[in-house]
Enzyme design. Structure first.
Site, PDB file in Angstrom:
ATOM      1  N   GLU A 262      31.086 -30.921  38.457  1.00 47.04           N
ATOM      2  CA  GLU A 262      30.738 -29.643  38.654  1.00 47.04           C
ATOM      3  C   GLU A 262      31.630 -28.774  37.485  1.00 47.04           C
ATOM      4  O   GLU A 262      30.945 -27.951  36.918  1.00 47.04           O
ATOM      5  CB  GLU A 262      30.520 -28.793  39.887  1.00 47.04           C
ATOM      6  CG  GLU A 262      29.790 -29.560  41.108  1.00 47.04           C
ATOM      7  CD  GLU A 262      28.667 -29.481  40.407  1.00 47.04           C
ATOM      8  OE1 GLU A 262      27.812 -28.798  39.759  1.00 47.04           O
ATOM      9  OE2 GLU A 262      27.734 -30.551  41.053  1.00 47.04           O
ATOM     10  N   HIS A 265      29.624 -28.738  34.235  1.00 48.91           N
ATOM     11  CA  HIS A 265      28.734 -27.899  34.037  1.00 48.91           C
ATOM     12  C   HIS A 265      29.425 -26.433  33.809  1.00 48.91           C
ATOM     13  O   HIS A 265      28.786 -25.640  32.894  1.00 48.91           O
ATOM     14  CB  HIS A 265      27.974 -27.754  35.543  1.00 48.91           C
ATOM     15  CG  HIS A 265      26.948 -28.699  35.845  1.00 48.91           C
ATOM     16  ND1 HIS A 265      25.946 -28.992  34.916  1.00 48.91           N
ATOM     17  CD2 HIS A 265      26.829 -29.626  36.690  1.00 48.91           C
ATOM     18  CE1 HIS A 265      25.162 -30.005  35.354  1.00 48.91           C
ATOM     19  NE2 HIS A 265      25.547 -30.434  36.385  1.00 48.91           N
TER      20      HIS A 265
END
Length: 493
Positions: A262, A265
């Site tokens: 994550e 991202h």
């Protein structure tokens, strides 16, 4: 004001409402008490309708027509292209459908959180039936407007320019060599001994470890934060990125790599060009490119031997377990590169992961195109899992067709992005290593040379170029899956 300037002002206004909607969605997943769901769903549906109205105002057609005649530089032309694309996407779908989908998706996703734990397919199916019905309606409308098949029209939302035909060819190739490669690696790893984590790894300590790892990956904590949710995700906006993971106090391994994923991202979002903030051209290029960032962080960096050296030290510190052989570099590397045929996509290793994605793609493609019905999915899931990974999910819905969040709110066309992203990530590394000593950078703890390459070639480019153009400018060629195959063979054989 020129018509182009009117459009940029209008889309920056839309962006403010998208900002609010994104934060409401993050809060619903990370903080909101269950009793708040009905009112939140209504509020978010109302906001979706308002955004849709702003995105479809009648004067926009005239502004676009006039702006195309104005003298614009190349960046402004790209900006106009992306605004027009979003306008066309919005005008296709009627307002009532947008509202109905928002309500049905919120209801289905919220109920899924408990239904999955209870293996309640019957309860889930009642809500999901409406989501599928509305998604098919959207796909048909989009397909007719764009001259595409229903599923290709949904793909176009996430992967502009990608078609079922291209994916069928790409994934058929992967299916031709992946099963044999998996078996070879399983055979090779059969004799290796691994010490798996045991005992209790408190959520507080795991979070502390995650935060230290995010610091190593240069996450900007002035513009983002880490939280906990049922399903890991990256949300928020570039100036305030919210990432989440889920913790298991019996095992720190998955949560930690979920944070690395994550963070990839998040770094993409934080690295988008400020000059185009609030405009479509300043957004991520596609979901495949977005996944290429998270998978570059997770697979190319996170599971590499040099990075595991850091994780070994950080995790031993976090759990005060410097003498525990679990945290030894070699053992941790074995854990993070262990190949195993499992039920859960988000917990899957790098090698079996594409099998999970391809079967989801094949199911959702046929579901949206009307070849199968939503009630066929559990049996098809079981059939495809047995064919690709030798596992049966008959009656095991929570670890089968109910495991992912994406279908609960109608995100059909999204799953291919994961394997496209893995392929792009391998291609970046193959190119990057021509000018950057990647392992040395990771080993030193100063990963800036890697991040600078990503910033120059991907992050700063946002949506100035089409996906194919972006990849070609960065690597010298459009998507070439051979790099992905070579990466897997090099790491695992």
């Amino acid at each position: 004001m020129s018509n182009y300037e009117k459009l940029t002002a209008h889309y920056q206004s839309i962006n403010h409402f998208n900002h609010a909607q994104s934060m409401l969605g993050w809060d619903a997943a990370a903080n909101m008490p269950s009793g708040g769901n009905d009112a939140r769903s209504q509020a978010m549906a109302e906001l979706s309708v308002h955004i849709h109205r702003l995105s479809t105002q009648p004067q926009l057609e005239e502004w676009f027509g006039e702006a195309q005649q104005e003298s614009l530089n190349s960046e402004q032309q790209s900006s106009l292209r992306e605004m027009k694309r979003q306008w066309q996407q919005a005008t296709i779908v009627p307002e009532k459908l947008v509202q109905a989908q928002s309500i049905a998706g919120s209801k289905c996703e919220h109920a899924w959180r408990s239904q999955r734990q209870e293996n309640d397919w019957t309860g889930f199916e009642k809500n999901w039936k409406e989501v599928v019905k509305l998604s098919r309606e959207e796909a048909t409308i989009r397909g007719e407007a764009l001259g595409l098949s229903p599923y290709d029209a949904m793909l176009d939302k996430y992967e502009p320019g990608t078609t079922t035909a291209s994916l069928d060819t790409l994934f058929s190739d992967v299916k031709s060599w992946l099963p044999e490669l998996i078996e070879k690696v399983l055979q090779k790893q059969q004799s290796q001994s691994i010490i798996m984590p045991s005992g209790t790894f408190s959520t507080a300590n795991q979070k502390s470890l995650g935060l230290e790892t995010m610091k190593l990956l240069k996450f900007d904590f002035d513009h983002g934060r880490l939280d906990q949710s049922v399903h890991p995700f990256c949300g928020g906006v570039p100036s305030d990125v919210r990432i989440t993971t889920r913790y298991d106090e019996k095992d720190f391994v998955q949560a930690l790599m979920g944070i690395v994923h994550e963070t990839g991202h998040a770094r993409y979002e934080q690295g988008l060009p400020k000059a185009f903030s609030g405009l479509p051209v300043g957004e991520a290029r596609s979901m495949g490119v977005h996944e290429s960032q998270s998978l570059f962080f997770e697979m190319q960096i996170g599971r590499s031997k040099p990075f595991i050296t850091h994780l070994s030290r950080l995790s031993a510190n976090a759990f005060n377990a410097h003498k525990d052989p679990v945290f030894a570099e070699e053992n941790l590397y074995k854990i993070y590169t262990q190949v195993e045929k499992g039920f859960i996509r988000v917990d899957a290793d790098e090698l079996t992961y594409p099998a999970h994605v391809i079967m989801r793609y094949e199911i959702e493609r046929d579901l949206i195109n009307g070849v199968i019905e939503h009630t066929d999915v559990p049996a098809l899931w079981d059939e495809k899992m047995k064919a690709s990974l030798g596992l049966s999910t008959k009656g095991n819905y929570k670890n089968g067709c109910m495991q992912d969040i994406h279908w609960t709110d109608g995100a059909f066309g999204y799953f291919p992005s994961y394997t496209l992203g893995a392929m792009y990530a391998a291609q970046y590394k193959a190119t990057m290593q021509n000018t950057v000593d990647i392992d040395a950078a990771i080993q030193s703890g100063d990963l800036n040379p890697i991040f600078q390459w990503l910033s120059d070639n991907i992050w700063s480019q946002a949506s100035l170029h089409t996906t194919d153009e972006l990849i070609k400018r960065a690597t010298g060629e459009t998507l070439n899956a051979a790099h992905f195959k070579k990466h897997l063979e090099t790491r695992y054989l």
